[in-house]
Design a protein around this motif. Structure first.
Motif, mmCIF file in Angstrom:
data_model
loop_
_atom_site.group_PDB
_atom_site.id
_atom_site.type_symbol
_atom_site.label_atom_id
_atom_site.label_comp_id
_atom_site.label_asym_id
_atom_site.label_seq_id
_atom_site.Cartn_x
_atom_site.Cartn_y
_atom_site.Cartn_z
ATOM 1 N N VAL A 331 0.836 -1.200 0.000
ATOM 2 C CA VAL A 331 0.000 0.000 0.000
ATOM 3 C C VAL A 331 0.869 1.248 0.000
ATOM 4 C CG1 VAL A 331 -1.681 1.329 1.342
ATOM 5 C CG2 VAL A 331 -1.959 -1.144 1.099
ATOM 6 N N LEU A 332 1.964 1.238 0.782
ATOM 7 C CA LEU A 332 2.859 2.398 0.818
ATOM 8 C C LEU A 332 3.515 2.631 -0.535
ATOM 9 C CD1 LEU A 332 4.618 1.956 4.294
ATOM 10 C CD2 LEU A 332 2.619 3.334 3.718
ATOM 11 N N LEU A 333 3.778 1.550 -1.276
ATOM 12 C CA LEU A 333 4.404 1.711 -2.587
ATOM 13 C C LEU A 333 3.453 2.315 -3.617
ATOM 14 C CD1 LEU A 333 6.585 -1.497 -3.051
ATOM 15 C CD2 LEU A 333 7.370 0.868 -2.909
ATOM 16 N N GLN A 334 2.149 2.345 -3.311
ATOM 17 C CA GLN A 334 1.227 2.992 -4.234
ATOM 18 C C GLN A 334 1.581 4.452 -4.437
ATOM 19 O OE1 GLN A 334 -2.973 2.438 -3.573
ATOM 20 N NE2 GLN A 334 -2.714 0.316 -2.917
ATOM 21 N N GLU A 335 2.147 5.077 -3.381
ATOM 22 C CA GLU A 335 2.574 6.467 -3.502
ATOM 23 C C GLU A 335 3.655 6.608 -4.574
ATOM 24 O OE1 GLU A 335 1.475 9.108 -1.897
ATOM 25 O OE2 GLU A 335 0.177 8.229 -0.369
ATOM 26 N N ALA A 336 4.415 5.538 -4.808
ATOM 27 C CA ALA A 336 5.524 5.601 -5.758
ATOM 28 C C ALA A 336 5.049 5.467 -7.206
ATOM 29 C CB ALA A 336 6.539 4.508 -5.440
ATOM 30 N N ARG A 337 3.764 5.248 -7.429
ATOM 31 C CA ARG A 337 3.272 5.154 -8.801
ATOM 32 C C ARG A 337 3.252 6.515 -9.479
ATOM 33 N NH1 ARG A 337 -2.235 1.836 -8.759
ATOM 34 N NH2 ARG A 337 -2.746 3.474 -7.243
ATOM 35 N N ASN A 338 3.244 7.583 -8.684
ATOM 36 C CA ASN A 338 3.234 8.938 -9.212
ATOM 37 C C ASN A 338 4.674 9.406 -9.404
ATOM 38 O OD1 ASN A 338 3.048 11.729 -9.633
ATOM 39 N ND2 ASN A 338 1.206 11.901 -8.366
ATOM 40 N N ILE A 339 5.111 9.549 -10.653
ATOM 41 C CA ILE A 339 6.500 9.915 -10.929
ATOM 42 C C ILE A 339 6.820 11.298 -10.371
ATOM 43 C CG2 ILE A 339 8.174 10.376 -12.754
ATOM 44 C CD1 ILE A 339 6.821 8.276 -14.430
ATOM 45 N N ARG A 340 5.875 12.186 -10.434
ATOM 46 C CA ARG A 340 6.117 13.541 -9.908
ATOM 47 C C ARG A 340 6.353 13.496 -8.411
ATOM 48 N NH1 ARG A 340 1.974 18.749 -10.250
ATOM 49 N NH2 ARG A 340 3.345 20.226 -9.126
ATOM 50 N N ALA A 341 5.565 12.680 -7.713
ATOM 51 C CA ALA A 341 5.740 12.572 -6.261
ATOM 52 C C ALA A 341 7.099 11.957 -5.929
ATOM 53 C CB ALA A 341 4.614 11.732 -5.656
ATOM 54 N N VAL A 342 7.512 10.924 -6.688
ATOM 55 C CA VAL A 342 8.788 10.285 -6.416
ATOM 56 C C VAL A 342 9.952 11.224 -6.721
ATOM 57 C CG1 VAL A 342 10.309 8.380 -7.096
ATOM 58 C CG2 VAL A 342 7.869 7.979 -6.784
ATOM 59 N N SER A 343 9.821 12.033 -7.769
ATOM 60 C CA SER A 343 10.893 12.975 -8.099
ATOM 61 C C SER A 343 11.066 14.016 -7.010
ATOM 62 C CB SER A 343 10.594 13.655 -9.438
ATOM 63 O OG SER A 343 9.427 14.459 -9.352
ATOM 64 N N GLN A 344 9.967 14.410 -6.351
ATOM 65 C CA GLN A 344 10.045 15.385 -5.273
ATOM 66 C C GLN A 344 10.337 14.729 -3.929
ATOM 67 O OE1 GLN A 344 6.492 17.761 -5.204
ATOM 68 N NE2 GLN A 344 6.697 18.416 -7.331
ATOM 69 N N ALA A 345 9.894 13.491 -3.762
ATOM 70 C CA ALA A 345 10.045 12.792 -2.475
ATOM 71 C C ALA A 345 10.454 11.348 -2.731
ATOM 72 C CB ALA A 345 8.734 12.865 -1.685
#
Length: 381
Positions: A331-345
């Motif tokens: 579930v936490l890795l779902q946040e990593a599906r957003n490339i913009r979010a991963v690039s910032q965080a």
């Protein structure tokens, strides 16, 4: 040197080759396993992970669902042990500024404002292990003021502490492997044992059925089964259904292993003697054959646990497994599906992925050690 001293000295010596040759099965298993250093280290790592999962509510410094709009995507704060030459575990407070050109918050550590970290600090009430009322956390900020924060692994898009969420997520991700293994053990022993012991047409039908299941692509099958789960179901019920789903195919490997062992043992002298003594066929299976392969079964199951952890992670990552508010590493890795979010965080990816990598590698090293120990007379690795 006295006789007593000589006996103590002799007892402290490592076992000689002749002693190993006549040692019992479990002593051989233990001696061979202890020689596999990565497996021994992995055993301690796995023990630590499950201890952390059991006492997650006590170890996690914050409620994993507490949000803080001021610290969305706050970066990890470095932990320092000394301040002004004195021992004082602390993190530097974060100063936030809004970058109007990039349209995002920017955080800067403030070395002039250290936030002291202490042990056994007061907290909001919670239940340890589900039934022990507690108001103390293992560690946290001492006398935090308004706006003070501690994000050792950063924060997510809602300002929730990633360290607390990774620790709490271990409860689901690690337990789903154990529960799935229990289901696989029951199916694998029963079906594989009957197939290998009786042989003939029973073995033919069982093996063709196993081959059919193993020919189905795993991910599409899991996706199809998980997609059938009603959206309105509570997280706990979804958790048990996902556990069953990831176990549906895991038992086939164990069944094949058990079948092969039973085929090689069913005509041994001790089995023939038990049959001539009047013992029933199922009595021979449970009292003679299963104990003879238990060490190999343990090794196989240990290697199956990381497969189930990765299966739950994949389903949750794809959005068809566990869903918020349930917390797991997938579930936490779902946040990593957003490339913009991963690039910032990038910590949104590295925090849960790092926990998964550590757990899976530890189980694989442990499984390798147990597999080698299950064949103590095999060649040295």
């Amino acid at each position: 040197m006295s006789a007593t001293d000589e006996e103590i000295f002799a007892a402290s010596e490592e076992p000689k080759q002749g002693d190993i040759a006549v040692a019992g099965q479990w002593k051989l298993f233990r001696l061979k396993f202890l020689k596999h250093k990565p497996a021994v280290i992995s055993l301690f790592v796995i023990g630590f992970l499950y201890l952390m999962a059991a006492f997650a509510n006590f170890i996690a410094p914050f409620d994993p669902n507490d949000t803080n709009a001021r610290f969305t995507y706050a970066p990890p704060q470095a932990l320092s042990l000394f301040h002004d030459g004195a021992f004082m575990p602390h993190v530097n407070a974060l100063d936030m500024e809004l970058n109007r050109e990039a349209m995002r918050r920017e955080f800067t550590p403030n070395p002039d404002k250290p936030l002291r970290i202490g042990f056994l600090v007061p907290s909001e009430p919670y239940d340890l292990l589900g039934f022990i009322p507690m108001e103390t956390k293992l560690f946290g900020l001492v006398d935090p003021g308004p706006g003070d924060s501690m994000y050792l692994l950063g924060a997510d898009r809602l300002g929730r502490d990633m360290l607390s969420r990774v620790i709490i997520g271990a409860q689901v991700s690690l337990s789903i492997g154990l529960v799935g293994v229990v289901i696989s053990l029951a199916l694998g022993l029963a079906i594989g044992g009957v197939s290998g012991f009786f042989g003939g047409k029973i073995d033919l039908v069982v093996q063709r059925f196993i081959e059919f299941l193993r020919s189905i692509p795993t991910i599409p099958l899991w996706m199809g089964l998980a997609a059938a789960i009603p959206v309105a179901w509570p997280p706990l019920r979804v958790y048990f259904v996902i556990t069953i789903i990831v176990s549906l195919l895991a038992w086939t490997s164990l069944a094949r292993e058990v079948r092969g062992k039973f085929l090689s043992l069913r005509n041994e002298d001790f089995v023939i003697a038990a049959r001539l003594d009047g013992m029933s066929e199922f009595g021979i299976i449970f009292h003679h054959l299963i104990p003879s392969v238990v060490s190999h079964i343990i090794a196989t199951l240990t290697l199956a646990i990381p497969v189930m952890i990765l299966a739950e992670t994949a389903l949750s990552f794809l959005g068809i497994g566990l869903q918020p508010p349930a917390i797991s590493w997938g579930v936490l890795l779902q946040e990593a599906r957003n490339i913009r979010a991963v690039s910032q965080a990038p910590w949104l990816l590295f925090a849960p992925a790092g926990a998964i990598v550590i757990a899976v590698l530890s189980f694989n090293f442990l499984g390798d050690g147990l597999r080698d120990a299950a064949d103590p007379y095999g060649s040295e690795s």
